[in-house]
Design a protein around this motif. Structure first.
Motif, mmCIF file in Angstrom:
data_model
loop_
_atom_site.group_PDB
_atom_site.id
_atom_site.type_symbol
_atom_site.label_atom_id
_atom_site.label_comp_id
_atom_site.label_asym_id
_atom_site.label_seq_id
_atom_site.Cartn_x
_atom_site.Cartn_y
_atom_site.Cartn_z
ATOM 1 N N ASP A 11 0.873 -1.172 0.000
ATOM 2 C CA ASP A 11 0.000 0.000 0.000
ATOM 3 C C ASP A 11 0.910 1.222 0.000
ATOM 4 N N ARG A 13 1.197 5.333 0.003
ATOM 5 C CA ARG A 13 0.417 6.539 0.325
ATOM 6 C C ARG A 13 1.307 7.768 0.290
ATOM 7 N N ASP A 14 0.761 8.839 -0.248
ATOM 8 C CA ASP A 14 1.478 10.112 -0.297
ATOM 9 C C ASP A 14 1.113 10.945 0.917
ATOM 10 N N ASP A 15 2.121 11.353 1.674
ATOM 11 C CA ASP A 15 1.932 12.291 2.775
ATOM 12 C C ASP A 15 2.617 13.588 2.352
#
Length: 120
Positions: A11, A13-15
């Protein structure tokens, strides 16, 4: 002992607020690309470091992160400047997915990186 046939659930995810593109394998933090958004016209996404946790190495996570980083930039319509050595090597091996950044953008990114000491 882990079953070798077990599929990896990755997975990504862009933070954006913290400048991290994070990969989670089976719910556990596995890797990260530290980056910043370069100011200017055009703006650019600048990859600074790619790190994979030791327990997760050798599974293609770094490549998956860089591939997603380039895909993210393409969706946003901005170039990538791969200052990270791993990202730069990946880009050379995948020119169809990783358009080369103009030299002046690379120089500008190096200059702006100096104002982000937390990324060194």
């Amino acid at each position: 002992m882990a079953d070798q046939s077990e599929r990896i659930e990755l997975d990504i995810r862009d933070d954006r607020a913290s400048g991290n593109l994070l990969a989670y394998e089976n719910g556990k933090a596995a890797g990260v690309i530290a980056y910043f958004v370069m100011d200017g016209d055009p703006a650019a996404l600048v990859a600074v470091h790619t790190v994979v946790e030791p327990d997760h190495e050798g599974k293609g996570i770094a490549g998956a992160l860089v591939q997603e980083f380039y895909a993210m930039a393409a969706r946003e319509g901005v170039p990538v400047v791969p200052l990270c050595p791993y990202a730069a090597k990946w880009a050379l091996r995948h020119p169809d997915q990783a358009p080369e950044a103009p030299a002046e953008l690379v120089e500008k990114a190096k200059t702006q990186l100096k104002s982000h000491p937390e990324l060194y």
